[in-house]
Scaffold this motif. Structure first.
Motif, PDB file in Angstrom:
ATOM      1  N   ASP A 168       0.813  -1.221   0.000  1.00 12.20           N
ATOM      2  CA  ASP A 168       0.000   0.000   0.000  1.00 12.20           C
ATOM      3  C   ASP A 168       0.838   1.258   0.000  1.00 12.20           C
ATOM      4  OD1 ASP A 168      -0.343   1.355   3.110  1.00 12.20           O
ATOM      5  OD2 ASP A 168       0.649  -0.583   2.920  1.00 12.20           O
ATOM      6  N   TYR A 169       0.181   2.335  -0.385  1.00 15.77           N
ATOM      7  CA  TYR A 169       0.727   3.673  -0.225  1.00 15.77           C
ATOM      8  C   TYR A 169      -0.185   4.408   0.747  1.00 15.77           C
ATOM      9  CZ  TYR A 169       2.194   8.433  -0.972  1.00 15.77           C
ATOM     10  OH  TYR A 169       2.636   9.717  -0.762  1.00 15.77           O
ATOM     11  N   LYS A 170       0.300   4.608   1.977  1.00 15.97           N
ATOM     12  CA  LYS A 170      -0.450   5.291   3.036  1.00 15.97           C
ATOM     13  C   LYS A 170      -1.832   4.684   3.247  1.00 15.97           C
ATOM     14  CE  LYS A 170       2.205   9.495   2.747  1.00 15.97           C
ATOM     15  NZ  LYS A 170       2.219  10.952   2.700  1.00 15.97           N
ATOM     16  N   GLY A 171      -1.897   3.355   3.165  1.00 14.93           N
ATOM     17  CA  GLY A 171      -3.144   2.639   3.406  1.00 14.93           C
ATOM     18  C   GLY A 171      -4.002   2.434   2.171  1.00 14.93           C
ATOM     19  N   TYR A 172      -3.614   2.978   1.053  1.00 13.86           N
ATOM     20  CA  TYR A 172      -4.396   2.900  -0.176  1.00 13.86           C
ATOM     21  C   TYR A 172      -3.669   2.093  -1.246  1.00 13.86           C
ATOM     22  CZ  TYR A 172      -7.355   6.578   1.710  1.00 13.86           C
ATOM     23  OH  TYR A 172      -8.219   7.294   2.482  1.00 13.86           O
TER      24      TYR A 172
END
Length: 185
Positions: A168-172
């Protein structure tokens, strides 16, 4: 702090696609073939490591042709950040690993701190052997546990901040249809 939907769309649009879904799926099939040959008679217990290992494990497990048990572990060092901190256990295995072949399934082997701690936990709990299967290994010289190697590896990637197929990237963007590198990171 959560990013806006617009920010997340921009991250995806600007990212470099390192491996499209077809290449990732092909790597998973090759891993499944090797694991099926190696583990078919070992009665392993498979431990997807949440949350990163969710997508990879789902794709891999349905391609493995042998009897196994499946549980899961939820441990993290990132907590929505881009750098890791101390290991935080959310869920330990609910099944005993004593005398068993254990296979840890995770999205990425980066510095190795999380996987090493989980592997050590299983060994201390009496696992017969602990195997590590990761979709991606990031190639660099910052390994916190240089002796930790994946027994089963899908893809090696350059040292960039990745997302997709569980990463992920910052949870996304765990759901991104391929493996992507964030522009500028």
């Amino acid at each position: 702090m959560h990013k806006s939907v617009e920010d997340m769309h921009q991250v995806f649009e600007e990212a470099d696609c390192l491996y499209p879904a077809s290449a990732v799926e092909g790597a998973i099939v090759k891993m499944a073939e090797q694991m099926s040959a190696d583990l078919k008679d070992s009665n392993p217990i498979m431990f997807p490591i949440m949350t990163g290992g969710l997508i990879f494990s789902g794709k891999l497990l349905t391609s493995l042709v042998f009897p196994m048990e499946v549980d899961y572990i939820h441990a993290t060092r990132y907590r929505g950040q881009t750098t890791g901190g101390d290991l935080h256990w959310k869920v330990a295995p609910s099944e005993s690993v004593k005398g068993r072949t254990v296979v840890l399934l995770d999205d990425i082997l980066d510095e190795g701190g999380t996987l090493a701690a989980i592997k050590e936990y299983c060994e201390k709990e009496g696992a017969k052997e602990v195997k590590v299967a990761v979709l991606v290994e990031k190639i660099h010289n910052r390994k916190s546990h240089p002796d930790l190697c994946a027994d089963y590896l899908g893809i090696e990637v350059e040292d960039r901040y990745l997302f997709g197929y569980g990463m992920d990237y910052k949870g996304y963007w765990r759901n991104a249809p391929g493996i992507y590198a964030v522009k500028g990171l």
